[in-house]
Design a protein around this motif. Sequence first.
Motif, PDB file in Angstrom:
ATOM      1  N   PHE A 241      40.335  46.077  59.772  1.00  0.00           N
ATOM      2  CA  PHE A 241      39.101  46.638  59.182  1.00  0.00           C
ATOM      3  C   PHE A 241      38.729  46.283  57.923  1.00  0.00           C
ATOM      4  O   PHE A 241      39.909  45.948  57.018  1.00  0.00           O
ATOM      5  CB  PHE A 241      39.119  48.016  59.504  1.00  0.00           C
TER       6      PHE A 241
ATOM      7  N   VAL B   2      32.967  48.975  54.730  1.00  0.00           N
ATOM      8  CA  VAL B   2      31.227  48.756  54.304  1.00  0.00           C
ATOM      9  C   VAL B   2      30.741  49.195  52.998  1.00  0.00           C
ATOM     10  O   VAL B   2      30.910  50.523  52.713  1.00  0.00           O
ATOM     11  CB  VAL B   2      30.393  49.196  55.531  1.00  0.00           C
TER      12      VAL B   2
ATOM     13  N   ALA C 164      27.215  46.693  59.690  1.00  0.00           N
ATOM     14  CA  ALA C 164      27.797  47.614  60.765  1.00  0.00           C
ATOM     15  C   ALA C 164      26.860  47.950  62.110  1.00  0.00           C
ATOM     16  O   ALA C 164      27.693  47.946  63.040  1.00  0.00           O
ATOM     17  CB  ALA C 164      27.981  48.902  59.946  1.00  0.00           C
TER      18      ALA C 164
ATOM     19  N   ALA D 184      27.361  44.965  64.303  1.00  0.00           N
ATOM     20  CA  ALA D 184      28.897  45.012  64.893  1.00  0.00           C
ATOM     21  C   ALA D 184      28.998  45.899  66.059  1.00  0.00           C
ATOM     22  O   ALA D 184      29.743  45.402  67.044  1.00  0.00           O
ATOM     23  CB  ALA D 184      29.909  45.210  63.831  1.00  0.00           C
TER      24      ALA D 184
ATOM     25  N   HIS E 107      33.248  48.029  67.554  1.00  0.00           N
ATOM     26  CA  HIS E 107      33.895  47.167  66.411  1.00  0.00           C
ATOM     27  C   HIS E 107      34.030  47.797  64.900  1.00  0.00           C
ATOM     28  O   HIS E 107      34.046  47.242  63.944  1.00  0.00           O
ATOM     29  CB  HIS E 107      33.313  45.954  66.294  1.00  0.00           C
ATOM     30  N   MET E 108      33.421  49.375  65.286  1.00  0.00           N
ATOM     31  CA  MET E 108      33.760  50.081  63.879  1.00  0.00           C
ATOM     32  C   MET E 108      34.680  51.236  63.893  1.00  0.00           C
ATOM     33  O   MET E 108      34.886  51.651  65.231  1.00  0.00           O
ATOM     34  CB  MET E 108      32.351  50.493  63.489  1.00  0.00           C
TER      35      MET E 108
ATOM     36  N   TRP F 212      32.766  53.916  56.394  1.00  0.00           N
ATOM     37  CA  TRP F 212      32.347  52.977  57.391  1.00  0.00           C
ATOM     38  C   TRP F 212      33.285  51.897  57.386  1.00  0.00           C
ATOM     39  O   TRP F 212      33.305  51.309  56.371  1.00  0.00           O
ATOM     40  CB  TRP F 212      31.111  52.775  57.630  1.00  0.00           C
TER      41      TRP F 212
ATOM     42  N   ILE G  67      34.304  48.273  59.460  1.00  0.00           N
ATOM     43  CA  ILE G  67      33.852  47.142  60.445  1.00  0.00           C
ATOM     44  C   ILE G  67      35.225  46.381  60.630  1.00  0.00           C
ATOM     45  O   ILE G  67      36.090  46.108  59.937  1.00  0.00           O
ATOM     46  CB  ILE G  67      32.864  45.967  59.946  1.00  0.00           C
TER      47      ILE G  67
ATOM     48  N   ALA H  26      26.773  38.709  65.395  1.00  0.00           N
ATOM     49  CA  ALA H  26      27.842  39.605  65.656  1.00  0.00           C
ATOM     50  C   ALA H  26      28.471  39.518  67.075  1.00  0.00           C
ATOM     51  O   ALA H  26      29.857  39.588  67.355  1.00  0.00           O
ATOM     52  CB  ALA H  26      27.708  40.964  65.426  1.00  0.00           C
TER      53      ALA H  26
END
Length: 170
Positions: free
Chosen positions: A27, A30, A40, A43, A47-48, A107, A109, A149
């Motif tokens: 990761f 962000v 984000a 994604a 995926h976060m 956050w 990603i 994405a």
Amino acid sequence: MHERSWSAVPIIGEPPTETETGDGRRFFEVPESGWHALFAWAAGPEHMVRCLDVRPPAPVNVVYESGGQRTVRVEERTRGDRSAVDADIHDYLTDARVPSQPCGFRWFIELPDGIDDADQFFARFGPALKNLPPGPRPRREREAMITVADALYTTAPRVHCEEAGGDGPA
């Protein structure tokens, strides 16, 4: 794919390390801006990850101008500074027709397979964002970002340990 929702993003106790979360996923954090929050959103929650932001506020550079002289001072971040950042993110996401991002979190990603860092991740979006059709820019950016994405995360689907019933990616 899951429906896009900020509340569907898993909350973890600690930020992921520079390389991974322990399950082989990598990761990057962000940056705090509406434009980056839109990446984000594109994604998607699968995926976060996010964690509570318990860090002391980073100082801010304040520029003073008087009599043609410009002075820059480093000062502690105020509630007003935090509110202004949150408002800018909210306004950008609203223009993109994306729900407001909850405050108080950091956050992260997930890096898709074959991408080593945030710079490479953002670079993959360049061609799609450069050639947007006419219309409201944040909304067009949202559409382009989601398309890119989705392609990035479906080119080589990752099978997680729980899904594969084994020790690692299949």
